[in-house]
Design a protein around this motif. Structure first.
Motif: not given
Length: 457
Positions: A127-135
């Motif tokens: 969830a953390i990785e995807e949040t950062v990836k999506q801006g």
């Protein structure tokens, strides 16, 4: 020193006081004013709002978020995400977690506060990785609790692991309002000094400690405090926005919120508060200070739901017995912090134990899954006798999601044309039966509207 505020009236305050029964139509009018209050963020989504929209309010939670975004273009919108649980009550495959984060940000979320009920950071990484990836802005939340295994060093270790995963801030999530002023000072200081990220404090007024806890956090250098406008504050909700701002300004802190607009917001919500008091949705019990919570550690949303469950079974006379059983169940399960979904798991089992008159005579599927390790690693040692009685030797040690195959496309095919977009698929994945019922009722409502328009023409 500047301290910013996050307003919770649209999410945790109404979740804690009225079990998340606040429909969008009742607060839409005040959103432009709320947008001008100068908050660090407004928590408006996640937690139980998603379930409640579909199950009780007849609302599409994605549309609710999108409409809030349109009315509040100037304020960061925040949600609470349960890590690998997303907004449901079990662990989901990684592809679904990533898809949910992606669409949350696309529909208007700026900040995703991500926690795991057991502080098992293995369940946060995706969830953390995807949040950062999506801006988006990933904020790691440490589930605070008191037990023999929850020490200052343990919390700092969790904070360090979250920082390594890419969070921009750390939130101390004191969901039961049990953190005292000295504990607050010590933990905020330790996280700022040893982890080096901005620190946010989220607490509840349940035990009466909240204002003292916030004050000591301010002295320790906290960056953001969660509050609720006064008419939806106190009890199992957050401390009052107006009171915190007044107090901290008097002590020389810079609190960059517009008090005049905040008063307009509070004045707007007062009649709503009174309405829910009158119709019984807001029970005075959850508005009172309850120092016994220092023992049973039941968070605000859990209290209101326990009361609702017992009322439905005409067993409110057993409320005190259930509260006494909660810490016993918690100890058996290895001292999980009481936050969704573990609060529901522990609370429901406590109700079963009390009403059955025998401990663990009836056991929920969620307790079985917990004892197998499907929610992660318990913070402390579980009661081996209870564990063996319920699940035998069937215990998982690896991250449970590693066992799960990708499922989004499969579920999308399963629901078929009933889902109009990916967001509908995600609603179905989180709450299958509830979402299907909602989709059916939505179609029926739209058919009636079309027929009415044809007749009108």
């Amino acid at each position: 020193m500047k301290i910013q505020l996050t307003e919770t009236v649209l999410r945790d305050a109404n979740q804690s006081l009225i079990a998340t029964r606040l429909p969008y139509s009742e607060f839409e009018e005040i959103l432009p004013v709320l947008d001008q209050c100068g908050y660090y963020s407004v928590e408006c989504w996640g937690g139980a709002t998603f379930d409640s929209c579909l199950r009780f309010l007849g609302e599409d939670p994605w549309e609710r978020l999108y409409k809030i975004r349109q009315k509040m273009p100037n304020t960061k919108l925040q949600m609470l995400l349960r890590g690998q649980n997303i907004l449901g009550y079990k662990h989901y495959p990684d592809d679904i977690v990533r898809k949910f984060v992606e669409h949350s940000i696309k529909n208007g979320i700026d900040i995703i506060r991500i926690f795991d009920a057991l502080n098992d950071t293995r369940n946060l990484r995706v969830a953390i990785e995807e949040t950062v990836k999506q801006g988006g802005i990933a904020s790691g939340a440490i589930s605070y609790t008191a037990s023999p295994v929850h020490t200052l060093d343990n919390f700092v270790m969790v904070g360090r692991e979250m920082k390594e995963m890419g969070v921009s801030s750390l939130c101390i999530k004191d969901m039961s309002g049990i953190m005292g002023p000295q504990e607050s000072y010590d933990l905020v200081s330790a996280l700022k000094n040893e982890v080096g990220l901005p620190v946010i404090l989220h607490t509840h007024s349940t035990t009466g400690l909240a204002f003292m806890t916030c004050l000591k956090a301010a002295e320790a250098g906290v960056d953001v405090i969660d509050t609720a406008v006064s008419c939806f504050s106190g009890g199992s909700s957050q401390p009052s926005t107006e009171t915190i701002a007044y107090c901290l300004r008097q002590l020389g802190f810079e609190i960059p919120v517009d008090s005049e607009n905040i008063k307009k917001v509070n004045d707007f919500f007062v009649p709503l508060r009174d309405k829910y008091l009158a119709n019984g949705v807001l029970d005075p019990l959850v508005m009172a200070t309850d120092a016994d919570a220092l023992n049973y550690q039941v968070p605000g949303g859990m209290i209101s739901n326990l009361i609702s469950q017992l009322k439905q079974q005409n067993s409110m006379d057993r409320f005190s017995d259930v509260l006494l059983e909660v810490p016993n169940v918690r100890r058996d399960l290895g001292y999980p912090p009481l936050v969704t979904p573990t609060s529901q798991i522990v609370g429901a089992q406590a109700v079963m134990n009390v009403l059955a008159g025998e401990r663990y005579k009836n056991v929920s599927n969620e307790v079985k899954a917990y004892l197998r390790g499907e929610y992660g690693k318990a913070p402390g040692e579980v009661n081996k006798e209870v564990q063996h009685k319920i699940v035998g030797d069937d215990v998982i040690t690896e991250r449970y999601a590693d066992r799960l195959e990708p499922a989004f496309e499969k579920m999308k095919a399963e629901i078929g044309e009933t889902a109009r977009r990916d967001e509908d698929v995600l609603s179905y994945i989180a709450f299958p039966q509830v979402a299907e019922k909602f989709f059916k009722e939505r179609a029926e409502r739209e058919t009636k509207i079309v027929k009415y328009n044809i007749v009108a023409i």
